[in-house]
Scaffold this active site. Sequence first.
Site, PDB file in Angstrom:
ATOM      1  N   PHE A 164       0.818  -1.216   0.000  1.00  0.00           N
ATOM      2  CA  PHE A 164       0.000   0.000   0.000  1.00  0.00           C
ATOM      3  C   PHE A 164       0.849   1.262   0.000  1.00  0.00           C
ATOM      4  O   PHE A 164       0.367   2.321  -0.396  1.00  0.00           O
ATOM      5  CB  PHE A 164      -0.941   0.018   1.223  1.00  0.00           C
ATOM      6  CG  PHE A 164      -0.269   0.460   2.499  1.00  0.00           C
ATOM      7  CD1 PHE A 164      -0.118   1.816   2.792  1.00  0.00           C
ATOM      8  CD2 PHE A 164       0.237  -0.450   3.417  1.00  0.00           C
ATOM      9  CE1 PHE A 164       0.521   2.234   3.967  1.00  0.00           C
ATOM     10  CE2 PHE A 164       0.865  -0.040   4.586  1.00  0.00           C
ATOM     11  CZ  PHE A 164       1.008   1.299   4.853  1.00  0.00           C
ATOM     12  N   LYS A 188      -0.844  -6.963  -9.351  1.00  0.00           N
ATOM     13  CA  LYS A 188      -1.859  -7.123  -8.288  1.00  0.00           C
ATOM     14  C   LYS A 188      -1.524  -6.078  -7.233  1.00  0.00           C
ATOM     15  O   LYS A 188      -0.666  -6.281  -6.384  1.00  0.00           O
ATOM     16  CB  LYS A 188      -1.787  -8.541  -7.711  1.00  0.00           C
ATOM     17  CG  LYS A 188      -3.065  -9.049  -7.050  1.00  0.00           C
ATOM     18  CD  LYS A 188      -3.621  -8.184  -5.929  1.00  0.00           C
ATOM     19  CE  LYS A 188      -2.909  -8.344  -4.617  1.00  0.00           C
ATOM     20  NZ  LYS A 188      -3.377  -7.377  -3.583  1.00  0.00           N
ATOM     21  N   GLU A 191      -4.947  -3.694  -2.038  1.00  0.00           N
ATOM     22  CA  GLU A 191      -6.393  -3.435  -2.037  1.00  0.00           C
ATOM     23  C   GLU A 191      -6.738  -2.165  -1.264  1.00  0.00           C
ATOM     24  O   GLU A 191      -7.862  -1.689  -1.312  1.00  0.00           O
ATOM     25  CB  GLU A 191      -7.169  -4.635  -1.485  1.00  0.00           C
ATOM     26  CG  GLU A 191      -6.889  -5.006  -0.036  1.00  0.00           C
ATOM     27  CD  GLU A 191      -5.655  -5.911   0.150  1.00  0.00           C
ATOM     28  OE1 GLU A 191      -4.628  -5.698  -0.552  1.00  0.00           O
ATOM     29  OE2 GLU A 191      -5.715  -6.802   1.003  1.00  0.00           O
ATOM     30  N   SER A 241       5.200  -6.952   3.442  1.00  0.00           N
ATOM     31  CA  SER A 241       5.706  -7.289   4.771  1.00  0.00           C
ATOM     32  C   SER A 241       6.461  -8.616   4.744  1.00  0.00           C
ATOM     33  O   SER A 241       6.242  -9.454   3.861  1.00  0.00           O
ATOM     34  CB  SER A 241       4.540  -7.362   5.755  1.00  0.00           C
ATOM     35  OG  SER A 241       3.640  -8.359   5.336  1.00  0.00           O
ATOM     36  N   CYS A 296       9.476   1.785   3.698  1.00  0.00           N
ATOM     37  CA  CYS A 296      10.352   0.681   4.098  1.00  0.00           C
ATOM     38  C   CYS A 296      11.766   1.177   4.321  1.00  0.00           C
ATOM     39  O   CYS A 296      12.577   0.471   4.909  1.00  0.00           O
ATOM     40  CB  CYS A 296      10.333  -0.407   3.041  1.00  0.00           C
ATOM     41  SG  CYS A 296      11.032   0.152   1.505  1.00  0.00           S
ATOM     42  N   GLU A 397       8.550  -4.022  13.461  1.00  0.00           N
ATOM     43  CA  GLU A 397       8.490  -2.924  12.494  1.00  0.00           C
ATOM     44  C   GLU A 397       7.217  -2.140  12.811  1.00  0.00           C
ATOM     45  O   GLU A 397       6.114  -2.689  12.712  1.00  0.00           O
ATOM     46  CB  GLU A 397       8.416  -3.481  11.061  1.00  0.00           C
ATOM     47  CG  GLU A 397       8.330  -2.375  10.031  1.00  0.00           C
ATOM     48  CD  GLU A 397       8.137  -2.883   8.598  1.00  0.00           C
ATOM     49  OE1 GLU A 397       7.439  -3.895   8.408  1.00  0.00           O
ATOM     50  OE2 GLU A 397       8.673  -2.241   7.691  1.00  0.00           O
TER      51      GLU A 397
HETATM   52  P1  NAD Z   1       1.427  -6.586   3.031  1.00  0.00           P
HETATM   53  O1  NAD Z   1       2.450  -7.658   3.117  1.00  0.00           O
HETATM   54  O2  NAD Z   1       0.297  -6.620   3.992  1.00  0.00           O
HETATM   55  O3  NAD Z   1       0.756  -6.570   1.575  1.00  0.00           O
HETATM   56  C1  NAD Z   1       1.538  -6.574   0.394  1.00  0.00           C
HETATM   57  C2  NAD Z   1       0.750  -7.277  -0.700  1.00  0.00           C
HETATM   58  O4  NAD Z   1       0.489  -8.620  -0.294  1.00  0.00           O
HETATM   59  C3  NAD Z   1      -0.591  -6.639  -1.000  1.00  0.00           C
HETATM   60  O5  NAD Z   1      -0.803  -6.635  -2.388  1.00  0.00           O
HETATM   61  C4  NAD Z   1      -1.585  -7.553  -0.288  1.00  0.00           C
HETATM   62  O6  NAD Z   1      -2.834  -7.610  -0.931  1.00  0.00           O
HETATM   63  C5  NAD Z   1      -0.905  -8.908  -0.338  1.00  0.00           C
HETATM   64  N1  NAD Z   1      -1.239  -9.739   0.826  1.00  0.00           N
HETATM   65  C6  NAD Z   1      -1.528  -9.319   2.089  1.00  0.00           C
HETATM   66  N2  NAD Z   1      -1.783 -10.367   2.880  1.00  0.00           N
HETATM   67  C7  NAD Z   1      -1.654 -11.480   2.132  1.00  0.00           C
HETATM   68  C8  NAD Z   1      -1.776 -12.874   2.396  1.00  0.00           C
HETATM   69  N3  NAD Z   1      -2.089 -13.334   3.604  1.00  0.00           N
HETATM   70  N4  NAD Z   1      -1.567 -13.732   1.388  1.00  0.00           N
HETATM   71  C9  NAD Z   1      -1.237 -13.299   0.159  1.00  0.00           C
HETATM   72  N5  NAD Z   1      -1.117 -11.983  -0.148  1.00  0.00           N
HETATM   73  C10 NAD Z   1      -1.309 -11.078   0.817  1.00  0.00           C
HETATM   74  O7  NAD Z   1       2.216  -5.200   3.110  1.00  0.00           O
HETATM   75  P2  NAD Z   1       1.602  -3.738   3.183  1.00  0.00           P
HETATM   76  O8  NAD Z   1       1.014  -3.540   4.540  1.00  0.00           O
HETATM   77  O9  NAD Z   1       0.779  -3.441   1.995  1.00  0.00           O
HETATM   78  O10 NAD Z   1       2.935  -2.858   3.040  1.00  0.00           O
HETATM   79  C11 NAD Z   1       3.748  -2.524   4.117  1.00  0.00           C
HETATM   80  C12 NAD Z   1       4.913  -3.481   4.264  1.00  0.00           C
HETATM   81  O11 NAD Z   1       5.656  -3.516   3.061  1.00  0.00           O
HETATM   82  C13 NAD Z   1       5.905  -3.074   5.331  1.00  0.00           C
HETATM   83  O12 NAD Z   1       6.327  -4.222   6.020  1.00  0.00           O
HETATM   84  C14 NAD Z   1       7.054  -2.472   4.540  1.00  0.00           C
HETATM   85  O13 NAD Z   1       8.315  -2.530   5.175  1.00  0.00           O
HETATM   86  C15 NAD Z   1       7.037  -3.339   3.345  1.00  0.00           C
HETATM   87  N6  NAD Z   1       7.684  -2.686   2.219  1.00  0.00           N
HETATM   88  C16 NAD Z   1       8.905  -3.154   1.864  1.00  0.00           C
HETATM   89  C17 NAD Z   1       9.575  -2.556   0.824  1.00  0.00           C
HETATM   90  C18 NAD Z   1      10.920  -3.041   0.413  1.00  0.00           C
HETATM   91  O14 NAD Z   1      11.363  -2.614  -0.622  1.00  0.00           O
HETATM   92  N7  NAD Z   1      11.574  -3.927   1.130  1.00  0.00           N
HETATM   93  C19 NAD Z   1       8.996  -1.481   0.134  1.00  0.00           C
HETATM   94  C20 NAD Z   1       7.740  -1.043   0.517  1.00  0.00           C
HETATM   95  C21 NAD Z   1       7.092  -1.667   1.566  1.00  0.00           C
END
Ligand code: NAD
Length: 512
Positions: A164, A188, A191, A241, A296, A397
């Site tokens: 997000f 994808k 959401e 994450s 991040c 985090e």
């Molecule tokens: P998230 O892991 O909740 O979601 C990321 C994606 O995974 C979304 O598209 C979501 O729909 C999908 N997703 C969520 N739960 C899922 C599940 N159980 N099964 C399959 N798919 C699922 O992350 P977020 O809250 O959208 O973003 C924040 C996180 O992203 C933080 O931990 C941040 O550090 C990390 N992040 C990392 C980087 C990097 O480059 N390392 C960059 C940006 C964000």
Amino acid sequence: MTQVAGPEGSVASETLPVVGHWIGGLPVAGTSGRRGPVFDPATGRQTRWVDFASAEELDAAVAAATAAFPGWRATSLSKRTDVMFRIRNLVEQHRTELAALLTAEHGKVPSDALGEIARGIENLEFACGIPQLMKGGFSEQVSTGVDVYQIRQPLGVVAGITPFNFPAMVPMWMFANAIAAGNAFILKPSEKDPSASMFLAELLHEAGVPDGVFSVVQGDKVAVDAILAHPDITAVSFVGSTPIARYIYETGTRNGKRIQALGGAKNHMLVLPDADIDMAADAAVSAGYGSAGERCMAIATVLAVGASHDPLVEAIKARLPKVQVGPGSDPASEMGPLVTRQHRDKVASYLDSAAEQGATIVADGREHPLYRDSEGYFLGTSLIDDVTPSMDCYRDEIFGPVLTVMRVATYEDGLALINGNQYGNGTAIFTRDGGAARQFQFDVKVGMVGVNVPVPVPVAYYSFGGWKASLFGDLHMYGPDGIQFYTRSKVVTSRWPDPGTSKVDLGFPRTR
Ligand code: NAD
């Protein structure tokens, strides 16, 4: 219609606009009967719905991509370059509208949204160099009359799953190189803020990307699992994450896919006693609270070495009342709300646990009037001092505007904390001592390092990626690693001999 309750559990009016998918060069309404709410984080009001794709809808996107791939792959490098230039120019031309979508659904203030887009455009510009990037190698006369050359070819249908916090930039990290290299790409998005992806899809269409080469499939775990299971998707890029990154990597590789999965972070800023305290404090505030800490690469923890501690905490504290917290609609705002109420409450809960566990709350964002009185998901800038490694506010985090400070006696103690942390995304050292900075760069087990630079996000012609639990897979994202990720190499050994020298030889081919 199943309405998947949002984090706030609310189900609002049926009359709100619905964000659908982009398949086969067109916006397409969802048919799964499942959808989720999209909120304006600054007001707490639901503004849209987003359709959640079924496995069958993902199949339709893969079918469109599979059909488009051969033609796109065969399109000359110069024509693909032309398309990439047009995408770059259209995104640049429409950046204000795109930024407004980011503010409306993510909550980030316009200056931050425009910064995100500018960094994404760098990836489009890098991909404009695709003829150079796709060059292979050639060795003449490896044996008499025999030449060997290596070429790079696209993988086919590839997918990207994005978080997000960068609804425009992270998709650009992925699709710029993927499609320039000749693949068909399925996105994808998160959401929580799906509209930017549809706007980008329109721009790509206008730029001349053929139907099916770029698709958007909205959704949740159902869509993600369908991507991971689909036999015709060859590679998946993920940013999000750590628990989900690990899941994507394990599931995707088990299914025979190439995976790069970037996870969470806990970025430390090590401040040595010789550092310029004002410069370090400016950097800590900018990197800790920019984008409400939802980056991040945000600085999460300041490690103040020796005598730097007290003046640094004072200098950071003095800067916090000046940070303007407010909605993106107010031009004075420097820091917007968090993405959802649930996330805001979780971030705020670290202030409770920190106080219970013996830390000092120097600035409490829960005292901000917008936290108390607004329906938006605001939290003021928060500063926690005297943090120790066992506290929740250090172990987790937080991903919000909560900066923690730890006292460390020496450089070595600070380094040990950084290297002992489960994450290894970004880090920074602040010092005037070039030798110490060089030693830090040598010693630290982190993928992206700043020397007096608090948010060392690599430029687009390097690659982005952390170490340890911040990245699962081998190749980093975008830049040269991105090209490698979205292509595979083929080595051709060719003989154009003088026909007069031909004979049967059953021995193993020798070069000498
Ligand atoms: P998230 O892991 O909740 O979601 C990321 C994606 O995974 C979304 O598209 C979501 O729909 C999908 N997703 C969520 N739960 C899922 C599940 N159980 N099964 C399959 N798919 C699922 O992350 P977020 O809250 O959208 O973003 C924040 C996180 O992203 C933080 O931990 C941040 O550090 C990390 N992040 C990392 C980087 C990097 O480059 N390392 C960059 C940006 C964000």
